[in-house]
Design an enzyme around this catalytic site. Structure first.
Site, mmCIF file in Angstrom:
data_model
loop_
_atom_site.group_PDB
_atom_site.id
_atom_site.type_symbol
_atom_site.label_atom_id
_atom_site.label_comp_id
_atom_site.label_asym_id
_atom_site.label_seq_id
_atom_site.Cartn_x
_atom_site.Cartn_y
_atom_site.Cartn_z
ATOM 1 C CD GLU A 217 15.261 2.414 0.834
ATOM 2 O OE1 GLU A 217 14.708 2.180 -0.263
ATOM 3 O OE2 GLU A 217 15.360 3.555 1.306
ATOM 4 C CD GLU B 97 19.352 5.668 0.589
ATOM 5 O OE1 GLU B 97 18.308 6.091 0.025
ATOM 6 O OE2 GLU B 97 19.851 4.552 0.348
ATOM 7 C CG ASP C 291 17.715 4.451 -7.754
ATOM 8 O OD1 ASP C 291 18.607 3.780 -7.191
ATOM 9 O OD2 ASP C 291 17.650 5.690 -7.667
ATOM 10 C CE1 TYR D 203 16.165 10.378 -0.506
ATOM 11 C CE2 TYR D 203 15.457 8.250 0.352
ATOM 12 C CZ TYR D 203 16.425 9.052 -0.252
ATOM 13 O OH TYR D 203 17.645 8.522 -0.589
#
Ligand code: GCB
Length: 593
Positions: A410, A502, A164, A465
Protein backbone atom coordinates in the site's frame (compact mmCIF):
# COMPACT_ATOMS: atom_id res chain seq x y z
CA UNK A 1 22.95 -15.69 2.94
CA UNK A 2 22.58 -19.37 3.73
CA UNK A 3 20.27 -20.63 6.44
CA UNK A 4 22.19 -22.18 9.33
CA UNK A 5 22.23 -25.98 9.12
CA UNK A 6 24.06 -28.49 11.27
CA UNK A 7 26.12 -30.85 9.09
CA UNK A 8 29.14 -33.12 9.40
CA UNK A 9 31.31 -30.02 8.87
CA UNK A 10 29.26 -27.43 10.77
CA UNK A 11 28.32 -27.30 14.45
CA UNK A 12 25.51 -25.07 15.65
CA UNK A 13 25.14 -23.63 19.16
CA UNK A 14 21.87 -21.89 19.93
CA UNK A 15 22.22 -18.85 22.21
CA UNK A 16 18.50 -18.39 22.86
CA UNK A 17 17.39 -18.19 26.47
CA UNK A 18 17.43 -15.66 29.26
CA UNK A 19 19.72 -12.70 28.60
CA UNK A 20 20.56 -9.61 30.65
CA UNK A 21 18.57 -6.68 29.35
CA UNK A 22 18.21 -2.97 29.81
CA UNK A 23 15.90 -0.37 28.35
CA UNK A 24 18.19 2.61 27.71
CA UNK A 25 15.76 5.28 28.92
CA UNK A 26 18.26 8.12 28.38
CA UNK A 27 19.70 6.57 25.19
CA UNK A 28 23.11 7.13 26.73
CA UNK A 29 24.51 3.59 26.75
CA UNK A 30 26.69 3.99 23.67
CA UNK A 31 28.34 7.15 25.04
CA UNK A 32 28.65 5.50 28.44
CA UNK A 33 30.24 2.45 26.78
CA UNK A 34 27.91 -0.13 28.32
CA UNK A 35 29.44 -2.75 26.06
CA UNK A 36 32.70 -2.63 28.06
CA UNK A 37 31.24 -4.44 31.10
CA UNK A 38 28.10 -5.85 32.67
CA UNK A 39 25.00 -3.79 31.84
CA UNK A 40 24.22 -1.41 34.72
CA UNK A 41 21.06 -2.31 36.74
CA UNK A 42 19.99 -4.88 34.21
CA UNK A 43 16.84 -6.94 34.26
CA UNK A 44 16.30 -10.13 32.27
CA UNK A 45 14.69 -10.74 28.90
CA UNK A 46 13.86 -13.81 26.86
CA UNK A 47 15.57 -14.22 23.50
CA UNK A 48 13.81 -14.43 21.13
CA UNK A 49 10.98 -12.10 22.17
CA UNK A 50 9.62 -8.65 21.57
CA UNK A 51 10.53 -6.93 24.83
CA UNK A 52 7.41 -4.76 24.81
CA UNK A 53 4.74 -7.02 26.29
CA UNK A 54 7.16 -8.80 28.59
CA UNK A 55 7.88 -5.69 30.68
CA UNK A 56 5.11 -4.34 32.90
CA UNK A 57 5.78 -0.61 32.79
CA UNK A 58 4.12 1.42 30.02
CA UNK A 59 7.06 3.81 29.71
CA UNK A 60 9.43 0.91 29.11
CA UNK A 61 6.98 -0.74 26.70
CA UNK A 62 6.78 2.36 24.55
CA UNK A 63 10.45 3.29 24.86
CA UNK A 64 11.88 4.85 21.73
CA UNK A 65 15.57 4.16 21.18
CA UNK A 66 18.14 1.70 22.43
CA UNK A 67 17.56 -1.68 24.08
CA UNK A 68 20.56 -3.56 25.44
CA UNK A 69 21.06 -7.31 25.55
CA UNK A 70 23.98 -9.18 27.02
CA UNK A 71 25.15 -12.69 27.81
CA UNK A 72 28.27 -14.79 28.07
CA UNK A 73 29.01 -17.28 25.34
CA UNK A 74 31.80 -19.79 24.90
CA UNK A 75 34.17 -20.53 22.04
CA UNK A 76 33.47 -24.19 21.29
CA UNK A 77 36.07 -26.80 22.02
CA UNK A 78 37.39 -28.59 18.96
CA UNK A 79 37.13 -25.49 16.76
CA UNK A 80 40.60 -26.16 15.33
CA UNK A 81 41.13 -24.34 12.04
CA UNK A 82 37.38 -23.74 11.53
CA UNK A 83 35.78 -20.32 11.67
CA UNK A 84 33.24 -19.23 14.26
CA UNK A 85 30.27 -17.23 13.02
CA UNK A 86 27.69 -15.34 15.05
CA UNK A 87 24.30 -15.10 13.41
CA UNK A 88 21.04 -13.33 14.20
CA UNK A 89 17.77 -14.34 12.54
CA UNK A 90 16.72 -10.72 13.02
CA UNK A 91 16.99 -7.75 15.38
CA UNK A 92 14.29 -5.12 15.01
CA UNK A 93 15.03 -2.59 13.59
CA UNK A 94 18.81 -2.15 13.76
CA UNK A 95 21.61 -3.49 15.89
CA UNK A 96 25.22 -3.00 16.94
CA UNK A 97 27.05 -6.06 18.24
CA UNK A 98 30.16 -6.26 20.42
CA UNK A 99 32.27 -9.25 21.35
CA UNK A 100 33.98 -8.22 24.59
CA UNK A 101 34.92 -4.56 23.93
CA UNK A 102 35.17 -4.93 20.15
CA UNK A 103 32.38 -3.86 17.84
CA UNK A 104 31.96 -6.70 15.35
CA UNK A 105 29.01 -5.67 13.21
CA UNK A 106 26.14 -3.26 12.60
CA UNK A 107 22.94 -4.12 10.78
CA UNK A 108 19.92 -2.20 9.59
CA UNK A 109 16.54 -3.69 8.78
CA UNK A 110 14.45 -5.46 11.36
CA UNK A 111 13.29 -8.61 9.58
CA UNK A 112 16.28 -10.17 7.88
CA UNK A 113 19.27 -12.15 9.16
CA UNK A 114 22.84 -10.97 9.57
CA UNK A 115 26.05 -12.69 10.59
CA UNK A 116 29.68 -11.99 11.32
CA UNK A 117 32.82 -14.09 11.59
CA UNK A 118 34.08 -13.59 15.17
CA UNK A 119 36.92 -16.13 15.20
CA UNK A 120 39.63 -13.52 15.59
CA UNK A 121 38.02 -11.64 18.47
CA UNK A 122 36.20 -14.23 20.54
CA UNK A 123 39.22 -15.90 22.20
CA UNK A 124 40.63 -19.41 22.42
CA UNK A 125 38.72 -22.67 22.45
CA UNK A 126 36.75 -23.16 25.66
CA UNK A 127 37.06 -19.50 26.73
CA UNK A 128 34.03 -17.34 27.37
CA UNK A 129 33.38 -13.96 25.87
CA UNK A 130 30.87 -11.18 26.59
CA UNK A 131 28.31 -10.71 23.87
CA UNK A 132 26.51 -7.35 23.91
CA UNK A 133 23.83 -6.26 21.48
CA UNK A 134 22.33 -2.79 21.28
CA UNK A 135 19.05 -2.88 19.38
CA UNK A 136 17.48 0.36 18.17
CA UNK A 137 13.71 0.36 17.59
CA UNK A 138 13.54 3.77 15.90
CA UNK A 139 12.05 4.31 12.47
CA UNK A 140 12.93 7.34 10.38
CA UNK A 141 12.12 8.55 6.89
CA UNK A 142 15.17 6.67 5.73
CA UNK A 143 14.36 3.27 7.21
CA UNK A 144 12.18 0.52 5.76
CA UNK A 145 9.50 0.67 7.03
CA UNK A 146 9.63 4.44 7.45
CA UNK A 147 8.45 6.43 10.44
CA UNK A 148 9.21 9.64 12.29
CA UNK A 149 9.66 10.77 15.87
CA UNK A 150 8.13 13.67 17.71
CA UNK A 151 8.40 14.91 21.28
CA UNK A 152 5.17 15.01 23.28
CA UNK A 153 4.22 17.78 25.74
CA UNK A 154 6.37 16.18 28.45
CA UNK A 155 9.43 16.19 26.20
CA UNK A 156 9.24 12.46 25.70
CA UNK A 157 10.12 11.07 22.28
CA UNK A 158 7.24 9.28 20.53
CA UNK A 159 7.40 7.08 17.47
CA UNK A 160 4.90 7.48 14.62
CA UNK A 161 4.49 5.48 11.44
CA UNK A 162 1.99 4.92 8.67
CA UNK A 163 1.14 1.30 9.31
CA UNK A 164 -1.24 -0.02 11.95
CA UNK A 165 0.59 -2.96 13.53
CA UNK A 166 2.42 -2.18 16.76
CA UNK A 167 6.12 -1.44 16.48
CA UNK A 168 7.32 -4.47 18.42
CA UNK A 169 11.07 -4.59 18.87
CA UNK A 170 13.87 -6.69 20.22
CA UNK A 171 15.76 -9.81 19.21
CA UNK A 172 12.89 -11.55 17.45
CA UNK A 173 14.57 -14.63 16.09
CA UNK A 174 17.15 -17.14 17.15
CA UNK A 175 20.77 -16.17 17.85
CA UNK A 176 23.29 -18.81 16.90
CA UNK A 177 26.98 -19.49 16.90
CA UNK A 178 28.08 -21.87 14.22
CA UNK A 179 31.33 -23.25 12.92
CA UNK A 180 32.34 -23.81 9.32
CA UNK A 181 35.58 -24.63 7.54
CA UNK A 182 37.62 -21.67 6.26
CA UNK A 183 36.93 -22.87 2.71
CA UNK A 184 33.18 -23.24 2.66
CA UNK A 185 29.98 -23.00 0.71
CA UNK A 186 29.03 -19.36 0.85
CA UNK A 187 25.97 -19.24 -1.36
CA UNK A 188 23.92 -21.36 -3.70
CA UNK A 189 21.20 -20.54 -6.20
CA UNK A 190 18.87 -23.24 -7.44
CA UNK A 191 16.46 -22.83 -10.34
CA UNK A 192 14.27 -25.73 -11.38
CA UNK A 193 12.54 -26.61 -14.62
CA UNK A 194 10.16 -29.32 -15.73
CA UNK A 195 10.44 -31.26 -18.98
CA UNK A 196 7.63 -33.77 -19.15
CA UNK A 197 8.13 -36.03 -16.17
CA UNK A 198 11.77 -35.03 -15.78
CA UNK A 199 12.81 -32.44 -13.21
CA UNK A 200 15.81 -30.22 -13.98
CA UNK A 201 17.82 -28.70 -11.14
CA UNK A 202 20.15 -25.90 -12.20
CA UNK A 203 22.53 -24.94 -9.44
CA UNK A 204 25.29 -22.41 -8.93
CA UNK A 205 27.49 -22.49 -5.86
CA UNK A 206 29.72 -19.70 -4.55
CA UNK A 207 32.64 -20.89 -2.48
CA UNK A 208 34.79 -18.92 -0.05
CA UNK A 209 38.36 -20.12 -0.64
CA UNK A 210 39.53 -22.31 -3.46
CA UNK A 211 37.84 -25.64 -2.76
CA UNK A 212 36.40 -27.73 -5.60
CA UNK A 213 32.68 -28.31 -5.60
CA UNK A 214 30.69 -31.48 -6.10
CA UNK A 215 27.00 -32.06 -5.49
CA UNK A 216 24.65 -34.99 -4.90
CA UNK A 217 20.92 -34.73 -5.21
CA UNK A 218 19.03 -36.90 -2.74
CA UNK A 219 15.34 -37.67 -2.76
CA UNK A 220 13.17 -37.42 0.36
CA UNK A 221 14.19 -40.91 1.46
CA UNK A 222 17.89 -40.06 1.17
CA UNK A 223 18.52 -42.00 -2.08
CA UNK A 224 20.89 -40.32 -4.50
CA UNK A 225 19.14 -39.46 -7.76
CA UNK A 226 21.81 -37.34 -9.49
CA UNK A 227 25.33 -36.04 -9.00
CA UNK A 228 27.76 -33.64 -10.63
CA UNK A 229 31.02 -31.87 -10.06
CA UNK A 230 31.73 -28.19 -10.60
CA UNK A 231 30.34 -25.04 -9.04
CA UNK A 232 27.67 -24.77 -11.67
CA UNK A 233 25.59 -27.43 -13.31
CA UNK A 234 22.35 -28.92 -14.48
CA UNK A 235 20.96 -32.10 -12.94
CA UNK A 236 18.25 -34.23 -14.46
CA UNK A 237 15.81 -36.24 -12.39
CA UNK A 238 13.72 -38.68 -14.46
CA UNK A 239 10.23 -39.33 -13.07
CA UNK A 240 10.71 -36.56 -10.57
CA UNK A 241 8.31 -35.94 -7.71
CA UNK A 242 7.45 -32.29 -8.24
CA UNK A 243 6.82 -29.82 -5.45
CA UNK A 244 3.22 -28.66 -5.72
CA UNK A 245 0.65 -26.82 -3.61
CA UNK A 246 -0.39 -29.26 -0.86
CA UNK A 247 2.49 -31.61 -1.72
CA UNK A 248 5.69 -30.20 -0.25
CA UNK A 249 8.03 -32.82 -1.65
CA UNK A 250 11.65 -31.81 -1.15
CA UNK A 251 14.92 -33.08 -2.51
CA UNK A 252 18.24 -32.17 -0.91
CA UNK A 253 21.16 -30.84 -2.88
CA UNK A 254 24.12 -31.94 -0.79
CA UNK A 255 26.95 -29.58 -1.65
CA UNK A 256 30.55 -30.54 -0.96
CA UNK A 257 33.26 -27.87 -1.09
CA UNK A 258 36.57 -29.16 0.28
CA UNK A 259 35.72 -30.34 3.80
CA UNK A 260 32.48 -28.41 3.95
CA UNK A 261 29.09 -30.01 3.42
CA UNK A 262 25.94 -27.95 3.06
CA UNK A 263 22.45 -29.36 2.40
CA UNK A 264 20.16 -27.14 0.32
CA UNK A 265 16.54 -28.23 0.12
CA UNK A 266 15.10 -28.17 -3.39
CA UNK A 267 11.48 -28.28 -4.54
CA UNK A 268 11.23 -28.97 -8.27
CA UNK A 269 8.52 -26.72 -9.61
CA UNK A 270 7.90 -23.91 -12.07
CA UNK A 271 6.01 -20.62 -11.70
CA UNK A 272 4.82 -18.38 -14.46
CA UNK A 273 2.23 -15.71 -15.10
CA UNK A 274 0.62 -16.40 -18.43
CA UNK A 275 -2.22 -14.12 -19.47
CA UNK A 276 -4.53 -13.80 -16.51
CA UNK A 277 -3.36 -17.01 -14.90
CA UNK A 278 -0.60 -17.87 -12.49
CA UNK A 279 0.69 -21.32 -13.33
CA UNK A 280 2.50 -23.63 -10.92
CA UNK A 281 3.94 -26.59 -12.82
CA UNK A 282 1.88 -25.43 -15.79
CA UNK A 283 -1.44 -25.61 -13.87
CA UNK A 284 -3.56 -22.59 -12.94
CA UNK A 285 -3.33 -21.82 -9.25
CA UNK A 286 -6.03 -20.10 -7.17
CA UNK A 287 -4.85 -18.55 -3.88
CA UNK A 288 -6.99 -19.35 -0.83
CA UNK A 289 -5.59 -17.81 2.31
CA UNK A 290 -4.75 -14.68 4.21
CA UNK A 291 -2.43 -11.86 4.91
CA UNK A 292 -0.86 -12.70 8.26
CA UNK A 293 1.31 -11.15 10.95
CA UNK A 294 4.03 -12.51 13.15
CA UNK A 295 2.05 -11.57 16.25
CA UNK A 296 1.35 -13.43 19.44
CA UNK A 297 0.28 -12.76 22.98
CA UNK A 298 3.25 -11.72 25.18
CA UNK A 299 5.79 -12.87 22.57
CA UNK A 300 4.92 -10.03 20.19
CA UNK A 301 6.81 -10.66 16.96
CA UNK A 302 9.13 -13.37 18.27
CA UNK A 303 9.38 -16.53 16.26
CA UNK A 304 7.94 -19.47 18.19
CA UNK A 305 7.75 -23.01 16.78
CA UNK A 306 4.69 -23.87 18.87
CA UNK A 307 2.70 -21.01 17.41
CA UNK A 308 4.09 -21.60 13.92
CA UNK A 309 2.97 -25.20 13.77
CA UNK A 310 -0.39 -24.39 15.35
CA UNK A 311 -0.98 -21.61 12.81
CA UNK A 312 -0.22 -23.93 9.92
CA UNK A 313 -2.57 -26.54 11.41
CA UNK A 314 -5.30 -23.91 11.60
CA UNK A 315 -4.68 -22.84 8.02
CA UNK A 316 -4.90 -26.44 6.86
CA UNK A 317 -8.05 -26.98 8.96
CA UNK A 318 -9.60 -24.08 7.14
CA UNK A 319 -8.62 -25.30 3.69
CA UNK A 320 -6.15 -22.50 2.96
CA UNK A 321 -3.34 -23.15 0.49
CA UNK A 322 -1.39 -19.91 0.72
CA UNK A 323 -0.55 -16.72 2.63
CA UNK A 324 1.26 -13.43 2.21
CA UNK A 325 4.09 -12.50 4.58
CA UNK A 326 2.41 -9.17 5.24
CA UNK A 327 4.15 -6.83 5.94
CA UNK A 328 7.77 -8.01 6.25
CA UNK A 329 9.88 -11.12 5.70
CA UNK A 330 8.93 -13.86 8.16
CA UNK A 331 11.32 -16.08 10.10
CA UNK A 332 13.36 -18.54 8.03
CA UNK A 333 11.72 -21.35 10.02
CA UNK A 334 8.34 -20.26 8.61
CA UNK A 335 9.64 -20.36 5.04
CA UNK A 336 11.15 -23.81 5.58
CA UNK A 337 7.89 -25.00 7.04
CA UNK A 338 5.83 -23.58 4.17
CA UNK A 339 8.11 -25.48 1.77
CA UNK A 340 7.57 -28.78 3.50
CA UNK A 341 3.85 -28.27 4.05
CA UNK A 342 3.28 -27.28 0.42
CA UNK A 343 1.98 -23.79 1.19
CA UNK A 344 2.25 -21.12 -1.48
CA UNK A 345 3.72 -17.80 -0.34
CA UNK A 346 3.62 -14.22 -1.55
CA UNK A 347 6.85 -12.97 -0.02
CA UNK A 348 6.77 -9.33 1.03
CA UNK A 349 9.49 -6.85 2.00
CA UNK A 350 9.13 -4.63 5.05
CA UNK A 351 8.20 -1.67 2.84
CA UNK A 352 4.89 -0.84 4.49
CA UNK A 353 3.53 2.61 5.20
CA UNK A 354 5.22 4.52 2.36
CA UNK A 355 2.07 6.52 2.22
CA UNK A 356 1.20 9.62 4.21
CA UNK A 357 -2.43 9.16 3.11
CA UNK A 358 -2.90 6.39 5.65
CA UNK A 359 -1.79 5.83 9.20
CA UNK A 360 -2.88 3.37 11.86
CA UNK A 361 -5.53 2.31 9.37
CA UNK A 362 -6.97 5.82 8.97
CA UNK A 363 -5.93 9.16 7.54
CA UNK A 364 -3.83 11.05 10.09
CA UNK A 365 -3.75 14.72 10.95
CA UNK A 366 -0.02 14.94 10.21
CA UNK A 367 -0.65 14.72 6.53
CA UNK A 368 0.52 18.07 5.34
CA UNK A 369 3.58 16.12 4.24
CA UNK A 370 4.21 14.52 0.84
CA UNK A 371 5.11 10.84 0.74
CA UNK A 372 7.99 11.29 -1.68
CA UNK A 373 10.11 14.41 -1.12
CA UNK A 374 13.64 15.24 0.04
CA UNK A 375 12.31 15.51 3.63
CA UNK A 376 10.27 12.30 3.61
CA UNK A 377 10.75 9.15 1.47
CA UNK A 378 13.80 10.18 -0.52
CA UNK A 379 16.79 8.73 -2.37
CA UNK A 380 18.20 7.22 0.79
CA UNK A 381 14.86 5.58 1.57
CA UNK A 382 14.83 4.19 -1.93
CA UNK A 383 18.38 2.86 -1.49
CA UNK A 384 17.36 1.18 1.78
CA UNK A 385 14.28 -0.24 0.06
CA UNK A 386 16.41 -1.63 -2.76
CA UNK A 387 18.68 -3.31 -0.20
CA UNK A 388 15.65 -4.85 1.51
CA UNK A 389 14.42 -6.26 -1.81
CA UNK A 390 17.82 -7.66 -2.70
CA UNK A 391 18.40 -9.14 0.74
CA UNK A 392 14.96 -10.74 0.86
CA UNK A 393 15.48 -12.34 -2.53
CA UNK A 394 18.98 -13.46 -1.52
CA UNK A 395 17.53 -15.11 1.59
CA UNK A 396 14.42 -16.71 0.08
CA UNK A 397 15.28 -17.37 -3.59
CA UNK A 398 15.61 -21.12 -3.10
CA UNK A 399 12.24 -21.63 -1.42
CA UNK A 400 9.80 -23.39 -3.74
CA UNK A 401 6.92 -21.98 -1.67
CA UNK A 402 7.66 -18.42 -2.85
CA UNK A 403 5.80 -17.67 -6.07
CA UNK A 404 5.57 -13.85 -6.06
CA UNK A 405 7.77 -11.09 -4.63
CA UNK A 406 5.72 -8.26 -3.17
CA UNK A 407 8.02 -5.27 -3.02
CA UNK A 408 5.70 -3.03 -0.96
CA UNK A 409 2.36 -2.87 0.79
CA UNK A 410 0.00 0.00 0.00
CA UNK A 411 2.54 2.65 -0.95
CA UNK A 412 1.45 5.88 -2.56
CA UNK A 413 1.15 4.90 -6.20
CA UNK A 414 -0.88 7.61 -7.90
CA UNK A 415 1.74 10.36 -8.22
CA UNK A 416 4.55 10.92 -10.72
CA UNK A 417 6.98 10.79 -7.77
CA UNK A 418 5.76 7.30 -6.90
CA UNK A 419 6.51 6.13 -10.41
CA UNK A 420 10.01 7.54 -10.27
CA UNK A 421 10.50 5.86 -6.93
CA UNK A 422 9.17 2.43 -7.93
CA UNK A 423 10.36 1.93 -11.52
CA UNK A 424 13.99 1.22 -10.51
CA UNK A 425 12.86 -0.97 -7.61
CA UNK A 426 10.67 -3.20 -9.78
CA UNK A 427 13.67 -3.55 -12.08
CA UNK A 428 15.97 -4.38 -9.16
CA UNK A 429 13.62 -7.18 -8.06
CA UNK A 430 13.50 -8.64 -11.57
CA UNK A 431 17.26 -8.47 -11.84
CA UNK A 432 17.72 -10.19 -8.48
CA UNK A 433 15.30 -12.94 -9.53
CA UNK A 434 14.32 -13.25 -13.19
CA UNK A 435 12.37 -16.45 -12.45
CA UNK A 436 9.44 -15.20 -10.36
CA UNK A 437 6.64 -12.70 -10.92
CA UNK A 438 6.98 -9.36 -9.15
CA UNK A 439 4.15 -7.30 -7.72
CA UNK A 440 3.22 -4.68 -5.17
CA UNK A 441 0.08 -4.45 -3.06
CA UNK A 442 -2.26 -1.66 -4.04
CA UNK A 443 -4.19 0.57 -1.59
CA UNK A 444 -7.80 1.56 -2.19
CA UNK A 445 -6.83 5.22 -2.71
CA UNK A 446 -5.09 4.13 -5.93
CA UNK A 447 -7.85 3.30 -8.40
CA UNK A 448 -7.77 2.34 -12.07
CA UNK A 449 -8.38 6.04 -12.79
CA UNK A 450 -5.40 7.51 -11.00
CA UNK A 451 -2.88 4.71 -10.34
CA UNK A 452 0.49 5.01 -12.09
CA UNK A 453 2.66 1.94 -11.53
CA UNK A 454 0.75 -1.29 -12.23
CA UNK A 455 2.32 -1.63 -15.69
CA UNK A 456 5.69 -2.19 -13.95
CA UNK A 457 4.43 -5.44 -12.41
CA UNK A 458 3.18 -8.91 -13.42
CA UNK A 459 0.13 -9.20 -11.20
CA UNK A 460 -2.42 -6.82 -9.68
CA UNK A 461 -2.70 -7.26 -5.93
CA UNK A 462 -5.56 -5.32 -4.36
CA UNK A 463 -6.46 -4.54 -0.74
CA UNK A 464 -10.13 -3.52 -0.71
CA UNK A 465 -12.48 -2.69 2.13
CA UNK A 466 -15.80 -2.04 0.39
CA UNK A 467 -18.43 -2.50 3.08
CA UNK A 468 -16.02 -1.48 5.84
CA UNK A 469 -13.97 1.72 5.38
CA UNK A 470 -16.23 2.74 2.50
CA UNK A 471 -19.90 1.86 1.92
CA UNK A 472 -19.85 0.91 5.62
CA UNK A 473 -22.67 -1.47 6.43
CA UNK A 474 -24.17 -1.30 2.92
CA UNK A 475 -23.18 -4.45 1.11
CA UNK A 476 -25.30 -3.72 -1.95
CA UNK A 477 -23.41 -0.50 -2.62
CA UNK A 478 -20.16 -2.19 -1.63
CA UNK A 479 -20.71 -4.92 -4.20
CA UNK A 480 -21.53 -2.42 -6.92
CA UNK A 481 -18.41 -0.38 -6.15
CA UNK A 482 -16.24 -3.49 -6.08
CA UNK A 483 -17.51 -4.66 -9.45
CA UNK A 484 -17.00 -1.23 -10.99
CA UNK A 485 -13.45 -1.24 -9.73
CA UNK A 486 -12.60 -4.71 -11.00
CA UNK A 487 -14.07 -3.75 -14.38
CA UNK A 488 -11.79 -0.70 -14.39
CA UNK A 489 -8.66 -2.77 -13.72
CA UNK A 490 -9.60 -5.29 -16.39
CA UNK A 491 -10.15 -2.52 -18.90
CA UNK A 492 -6.78 -0.88 -18.16
CA UNK A 493 -4.80 -4.12 -17.80
CA UNK A 494 -6.65 -6.84 -19.70
CA UNK A 495 -3.66 -9.18 -19.62
CA UNK A 496 -2.97 -9.26 -15.89
CA UNK A 497 -4.39 -11.51 -13.17
CA UNK A 498 -5.89 -9.99 -10.03
CA UNK A 499 -5.30 -11.30 -6.51
CA UNK A 500 -7.25 -9.83 -3.60
CA UNK A 501 -4.60 -9.58 -0.92
CA UNK A 502 -6.83 -7.97 1.75
CA UNK A 503 -10.54 -7.66 2.42
CA UNK A 504 -12.72 -8.10 5.49
CA UNK A 505 -14.29 -6.22 8.39
CA UNK A 506 -13.22 -5.85 12.01
CA UNK A 507 -15.21 -8.31 14.07
CA UNK A 508 -15.51 -8.46 17.84
CA UNK A 509 -15.71 -12.15 18.55
CA UNK A 510 -18.91 -12.91 20.45
CA UNK A 511 -20.68 -9.77 19.23
CA UNK A 512 -23.87 -11.32 17.82
CA UNK A 513 -26.36 -9.12 16.01
CA UNK A 514 -29.79 -9.99 14.70
CA UNK A 515 -29.47 -7.08 12.23
CA UNK A 516 -26.06 -8.25 11.02
CA UNK A 517 -24.38 -4.84 11.40
CA UNK A 518 -20.66 -3.94 11.21
CA UNK A 519 -18.46 -5.30 14.01
CA UNK A 520 -20.77 -8.31 14.45
CA UNK A 521 -19.81 -11.88 13.63
CA UNK A 522 -22.75 -12.00 11.23
CA UNK A 523 -21.45 -8.99 9.30
CA UNK A 524 -18.06 -10.66 8.86
CA UNK A 525 -19.82 -13.68 7.35
CA UNK A 526 -21.89 -11.48 5.04
CA UNK A 527 -19.13 -9.18 3.89
CA UNK A 528 -16.76 -12.04 3.09
CA UNK A 529 -19.56 -13.85 1.26
CA UNK A 530 -20.22 -10.75 -0.83
CA UNK A 531 -16.55 -10.53 -1.84
CA UNK A 532 -16.49 -14.24 -2.67
CA UNK A 533 -19.58 -13.96 -4.84
CA UNK A 534 -17.88 -11.18 -6.79
CA UNK A 535 -14.59 -13.10 -7.12
CA UNK A 536 -16.46 -16.15 -8.42
CA UNK A 537 -17.88 -14.10 -11.26
CA UNK A 538 -14.46 -12.95 -12.59
CA UNK A 539 -12.11 -15.60 -14.03
CA UNK A 540 -9.34 -12.98 -13.92
CA UNK A 541 -9.49 -12.98 -10.12
CA UNK A 542 -7.05 -15.72 -9.22
CA UNK A 543 -6.88 -15.42 -5.49
CA UNK A 544 -8.48 -14.50 -2.21
CA UNK A 545 -6.28 -13.74 0.75
CA UNK A 546 -8.43 -12.12 3.39
CA UNK A 547 -7.35 -9.76 6.10
CA UNK A 548 -6.28 -11.24 8.46
CA UNK A 549 -5.49 -14.76 9.58
CA UNK A 550 -5.77 -13.64 13.24
CA UNK A 551 -6.46 -10.51 15.27
CA UNK A 552 -3.27 -8.61 16.06
CA UNK A 553 -1.82 -5.84 18.18
CA UNK A 554 -1.84 -2.29 16.79
CA UNK A 555 -1.09 1.30 17.66
CA UNK A 556 -3.92 2.82 19.73
CA UNK A 557 -6.63 4.36 17.60
CA UNK A 558 -10.34 5.10 17.54
CA UNK A 559 -10.78 2.37 14.93
CA UNK A 560 -8.99 -0.28 16.94
CA UNK A 561 -10.61 -1.96 19.94
CA UNK A 562 -7.75 -3.80 21.63
CA UNK A 563 -6.02 -4.21 18.28
CA UNK A 564 -7.04 -5.01 14.73
CA UNK A 565 -9.97 -7.41 14.84
CA UNK A 566 -10.22 -8.51 11.21
CA UNK A 567 -8.96 -12.01 12.01
CA UNK A 568 -10.60 -15.25 11.03
CA UNK A 569 -9.21 -16.31 14.38
CA UNK A 570 -8.93 -14.32 17.58
CA UNK A 571 -5.48 -13.35 18.76
CA UNK A 572 -5.43 -16.50 20.90
CA UNK A 573 -6.41 -18.51 17.83
CA UNK A 574 -10.06 -19.37 18.37
CA UNK A 575 -12.15 -19.45 15.19
CA UNK A 576 -14.78 -16.75 14.76
CA UNK A 577 -18.07 -17.93 13.22
CA UNK A 578 -16.92 -16.64 9.80
CA UNK A 579 -13.99 -19.04 9.96
CA UNK A 580 -16.44 -21.93 9.69
CA UNK A 581 -18.25 -20.35 6.75
CA UNK A 582 -14.99 -19.76 4.91
CA UNK A 583 -13.84 -23.26 5.79
CA UNK A 584 -16.88 -24.70 4.06
CA UNK A 585 -16.11 -22.70 0.93
CA UNK A 586 -12.41 -23.52 0.88
CA UNK A 587 -12.85 -27.23 1.53
CA UNK A 588 -15.39 -27.33 -1.27
CA UNK A 589 -12.99 -25.50 -3.60
CA UNK A 590 -10.24 -27.93 -2.65
CA UNK A 591 -12.52 -30.88 -3.44
CA UNK A 592 -13.42 -29.38 -6.81
CA UNK A 593 -9.79 -29.17 -7.91
C1 GCB B 1 -4.65 -2.18 5.16
C2 GCB B 1 -3.25 -2.52 5.55
C3 GCB B 1 -3.20 -3.41 6.78
C4 GCB B 1 -4.20 -2.93 7.82
C5 GCB B 1 -5.59 -3.00 7.19
C6 GCB B 1 -6.69 -2.52 8.13
O1 GCB B 1 -4.96 -1.87 4.06
O2 GCB B 1 -2.51 -3.09 4.51
O3 GCB B 1 -1.90 -3.39 7.29
O4 GCB B 1 -4.14 -3.66 8.99
O5 GCB B 1 -5.62 -2.20 6.07
O6 GCB B 1 -7.26 -3.35 8.82
O7 GCB B 1 -6.92 -1.33 8.19
Amino acid sequence: MLTVRETSSRNVFVLDGVWDFKVDDQNSGINDRWFTGPLPDSQTMAVPASFNDVVTCTEARDHVGYLWYQREARVPRGLGEDRLVLRFGSATHSAIVWVNDTEVTRHEGGYLPFEVDITDVSGSEGETFRLTVCVDNRLSWETIPPGYMKKDSTGRERQFYYHDFYNYAGIHRSVKLYTRPADHVENVTVVTEIEGTTGIVNYEVVVAGGADVSVRLLDASGQQVAEASGAKGRLSVPNAHFWAPGDGYLYTLEIHAGEDVYPQTVGIRTVEVRGTELLINGKPFYFRGYGRHEDNIVRGKAHDNVMMIHDFELMKWQGANSFRTSHYPYAEEVMDYADREGFVVIDETSAVGLNVGIGGGIATAENKLKTFSPETCNERTQAAHRREIEKLIARDKNHPCVVIWSIANEPESFTEESREYFAPLAEAARKADPTRPVGYVNVMLATPDNEKITDLFDVIMLNRYNGWYVQTGNLADAEAALRTEIDGWLKNYPGKPIIFTEYGPDTMNGNADLYRRPWSQEYQIDMLAMFHKVFDSYPEVIGEQMWNFADFSTVPGIMRVGGNKKGMFTRDRNPKPAAYAVRERWLRMREEL
